[in-house]
Design a protein around this motif. Structure first.
Motif, PDB file in Angstrom:
ATOM      1  N   THR A  91      13.096  31.070 -78.809  1.00 25.00           N
ATOM      2  CA  THR A  91      13.950  31.513 -79.911  1.00 25.00           C
ATOM      3  C   THR A  91      13.234  32.561 -80.749  1.00 25.00           C
ATOM      4  OG1 THR A  91      13.219  29.673 -81.305  1.00 25.00           O
ATOM      5  CG2 THR A  91      15.228  29.337 -80.000  1.00 25.00           C
ATOM      6  N   GLN A  92      11.914  32.615 -80.637  1.00 26.99           N
ATOM      7  CA  GLN A  92      11.099  33.626 -81.316  1.00 26.99           C
ATOM      8  C   GLN A  92       9.908  33.932 -80.428  1.00 26.99           C
ATOM      9  OE1 GLN A  92       9.751  32.937 -85.456  1.00 26.99           O
ATOM     10  NE2 GLN A  92       7.717  33.515 -84.733  1.00 26.99           N
ATOM     11  N   MET A  93       9.791  35.164 -80.013  1.00 18.49           N
ATOM     12  CA  MET A  93       8.619  35.581 -79.243  1.00 18.49           C
ATOM     13  C   MET A  93       7.436  35.710 -80.209  1.00 18.49           C
ATOM     14  SD  MET A  93       9.678  35.492 -76.213  1.00 18.49           S
ATOM     15  CE  MET A  93       8.514  36.356 -75.167  1.00 18.49           C
ATOM     16  N   PRO A  94       6.207  35.769 -79.690  1.00 22.78           N
ATOM     17  CA  PRO A  94       5.039  35.806 -80.573  1.00 22.78           C
ATOM     18  C   PRO A  94       5.123  36.934 -81.594  1.00 22.78           C
ATOM     19  CG  PRO A  94       4.350  35.488 -78.315  1.00 22.78           C
ATOM     20  CD  PRO A  94       5.826  35.793 -78.284  1.00 22.78           C
ATOM     21  N   ARG A  95       4.829  36.563 -82.855  1.00 22.65           N
ATOM     22  CA  ARG A  95       4.763  37.569 -83.909  1.00 22.65           C
ATOM     23  C   ARG A  95       3.791  37.083 -84.976  1.00 22.65           C
ATOM     24  NH1 ARG A  95      10.713  36.567 -86.413  1.00 22.65           N
ATOM     25  NH2 ARG A  95      10.149  34.948 -87.894  1.00 22.65           N
ATOM     26  N   ASP A  96       3.198  38.040 -85.667  1.00 19.02           N
ATOM     27  CA  ASP A  96       2.272  37.728 -86.759  1.00 19.02           C
ATOM     28  C   ASP A  96       3.077  37.379 -87.998  1.00 19.02           C
ATOM     29  OD1 ASP A  96       0.050  38.270 -85.164  1.00 19.02           O
ATOM     30  OD2 ASP A  96       0.104  40.398 -85.664  1.00 19.02           O
ATOM     31  N   GLU A  97       2.714  36.264 -88.630  1.00 19.78           N
ATOM     32  CA  GLU A  97       3.404  35.787 -89.821  1.00 19.78           C
ATOM     33  C   GLU A  97       2.551  36.065 -91.065  1.00 19.78           C
ATOM     34  OE1 GLU A  97       6.374  34.981 -89.681  1.00 19.78           O
ATOM     35  OE2 GLU A  97       6.772  34.195 -87.690  1.00 19.78           O
ATOM     36  N   PRO A  98       3.183  36.145 -92.255  1.00 15.93           N
ATOM     37  CA  PRO A  98       2.425  36.447 -93.470  1.00 15.93           C
ATOM     38  C   PRO A  98       1.407  35.366 -93.842  1.00 15.93           C
ATOM     39  CG  PRO A  98       4.789  36.236 -93.950  1.00 15.93           C
ATOM     40  CD  PRO A  98       4.613  36.086 -92.478  1.00 15.93           C
ATOM     41  N   TRP A  99       1.543  34.161 -93.291  1.00 14.79           N
ATOM     42  CA  TRP A  99       0.583  33.092 -93.585  1.00 14.79           C
ATOM     43  C   TRP A  99      -0.585  33.120 -92.606  1.00 14.79           C
ATOM     44  CZ3 TRP A  99       5.795  32.402 -92.953  1.00 14.79           C
ATOM     45  CH2 TRP A  99       6.238  32.015 -91.693  1.00 14.79           C
ATOM     46  N   LEU A 100      -0.735  34.241 -91.889  1.00 10.25           N
ATOM     47  CA  LEU A 100      -1.880  34.552 -91.034  1.00 10.25           C
ATOM     48  C   LEU A 100      -1.914  33.768 -89.731  1.00 10.25           C
ATOM     49  CD1 LEU A 100      -4.633  34.902 -93.803  1.00 10.25           C
ATOM     50  CD2 LEU A 100      -3.083  36.649 -92.882  1.00 10.25           C
ATOM     51  N   TRP A 101      -0.758  33.302 -89.285  1.00 16.43           N
ATOM     52  CA  TRP A 101      -0.646  32.666 -87.977  1.00 16.43           C
ATOM     53  C   TRP A 101       0.155  33.594 -87.072  1.00 16.43           C
ATOM     54  CZ3 TRP A 101       0.731  26.766 -88.230  1.00 16.43           C
ATOM     55  CH2 TRP A 101      -0.111  26.126 -89.150  1.00 16.43           C
ATOM     56  N   ARG A 102      -0.107  33.544 -85.795  1.00 18.85           N
ATOM     57  CA  ARG A 102       0.737  34.200 -84.799  1.00 18.85           C
ATOM     58  C   ARG A 102       1.552  33.090 -84.156  1.00 18.85           C
ATOM     59  NH1 ARG A 102       1.739  38.881 -82.667  1.00 18.85           N
ATOM     60  NH2 ARG A 102       2.190  39.145 -80.456  1.00 18.85           N
ATOM     61  N   GLU A 103       2.883  33.187 -84.193  1.00 23.09           N
ATOM     62  CA  GLU A 103       3.745  32.091 -83.777  1.00 23.09           C
ATOM     63  C   GLU A 103       4.816  32.536 -82.779  1.00 23.09           C
ATOM     64  OE1 GLU A 103       3.777  29.538 -87.942  1.00 23.09           O
ATOM     65  OE2 GLU A 103       5.668  30.357 -87.188  1.00 23.09           O
ATOM     66  N   ALA A 104       5.156  31.618 -81.890  1.00 22.62           N
ATOM     67  CA  ALA A 104       6.325  31.727 -81.012  1.00 22.62           C
ATOM     68  C   ALA A 104       7.051  30.388 -81.124  1.00 22.62           C
ATOM     69  CB  ALA A 104       5.900  31.975 -79.571  1.00 22.62           C
ATOM     70  N   ARG A 105       8.377  30.407 -81.028  1.00 22.10           N
ATOM     71  CA  ARG A 105       9.160  29.173 -81.193  1.00 22.10           C
ATOM     72  C   ARG A 105      10.133  28.998 -80.031  1.00 22.10           C
ATOM     73  NH1 ARG A 105       9.156  26.897 -86.682  1.00 22.10           N
ATOM     74  NH2 ARG A 105       7.563  28.047 -87.800  1.00 22.10           N
ATOM     75  N   LEU A 106      10.378  27.720 -79.730  1.00 19.13           N
ATOM     76  CA  LEU A 106      11.329  27.343 -78.702  1.00 19.13           C
ATOM     77  C   LEU A 106      11.869  25.963 -79.038  1.00 19.13           C
ATOM     78  CD1 LEU A 106       9.475  26.028 -75.584  1.00 19.13           C
ATOM     79  CD2 LEU A 106       8.215  26.903 -77.533  1.00 19.13           C
ATOM     80  N   GLN A 107      12.857  25.535 -78.278  1.00 14.91           N
ATOM     81  CA  GLN A 107      13.413  24.204 -78.480  1.00 14.91           C
ATOM     82  C   GLN A 107      13.307  23.425 -77.190  1.00 14.91           C
ATOM     83  OE1 GLN A 107      17.368  25.066 -80.026  1.00 14.91           O
ATOM     84  NE2 GLN A 107      16.625  24.590 -82.081  1.00 14.91           N
TER      85      GLN A 107
END
Length: 135
Positions: A91-107
Motif C-alpha cells: 500500500t506504500q512503497m519505501p519512502r523516507d518519513e519525517p520521523w527519520l524512518w524509511r517505511e513500506a506498508r502492506l496488509q
C-alpha cells in the motif's frame, strides 16, 4: 525482518501514557498525538536493538484502527523489491518519513497493517528523545 515495534491506537494519549508508565515502561518520545516507550528488551543504550511500542492518537469519526505491527529490516529496499517481485502488494512503497524512518506498508490477508522499515538508532534514540529520568 525482526519484530520490534507495535503501535496501539489511543483515544486519550495522556491517559494511556500514564497507564503504561504505571506499568513500568520508560517513555522515550512525547508528542501531543504520539508516545513511544522502550520495553527494555535487549536494549543497547547507544544502538538500535531492543523492542519498543507506541501509542498514536485515534482521529475523528473513523473506526478505531487495529494495532500496526512493525518489522525492522536492515535492507528494506531489497526486501520490498524481492517481495513485490514475488507478487506481494504494498500500500506504500519505501519512502523516507519525517520521523527519520524509511517505511513500506502492506496488509496481511485479514487486513492487518504491517510496516516494514529501517530506522537504525533513530527508533530508540531519535534526536527528540526525552532525557533519561533522574536516578
Amino acid at each position: 525482518m525482526r519484530l520490534n515495534q507495535v503501535t496501539l491506537p489511543a483515544l486519550d494519549v495522556a491517559l494511556s501514557v500514564a497507564f503504561y508508565r504505571r506499568l513500568g515502561f520508560v517513555q522515550i518520545v512525547d508528542a501531543p498525538h504520539y508516545a513511544r516507550f522502550d520495553t527494555g528488551s535487549d536494549s543497547d543504550v547507544g544502538g538500535a536493538s531492543g523492542a519498543s511500542f507506541s501509542l498514536h492518537r485515534h482521529e475523528g469519526d473513523l473506526p478505531l484502527q487495529a494495532a500496526v505491527i512493525y518489522f525492522e529490516d536492515d535492507d528494506l529496499d531489497a526486501t520490498v523489491q524481492r517481495l513485490h517481485a514475488a507478487g506481494i502488494q504494498f500500500t506504500q512503497m519505501p519512502r523516507d518519513e519525517p520521523w527519520l524512518w524509511r517505511e513500506a506498508r502492506l496488509q496481511d490477508p485479514a487486513g492487518n497493517t504491517l510496516c516494514l522499515y529501517r530506522a537504525g538508532v533513530n527508533r530508540l534514540h531519535p534526536p527528540w528523545r526525552m532525557p533519561a529520568p533522574a536516578a
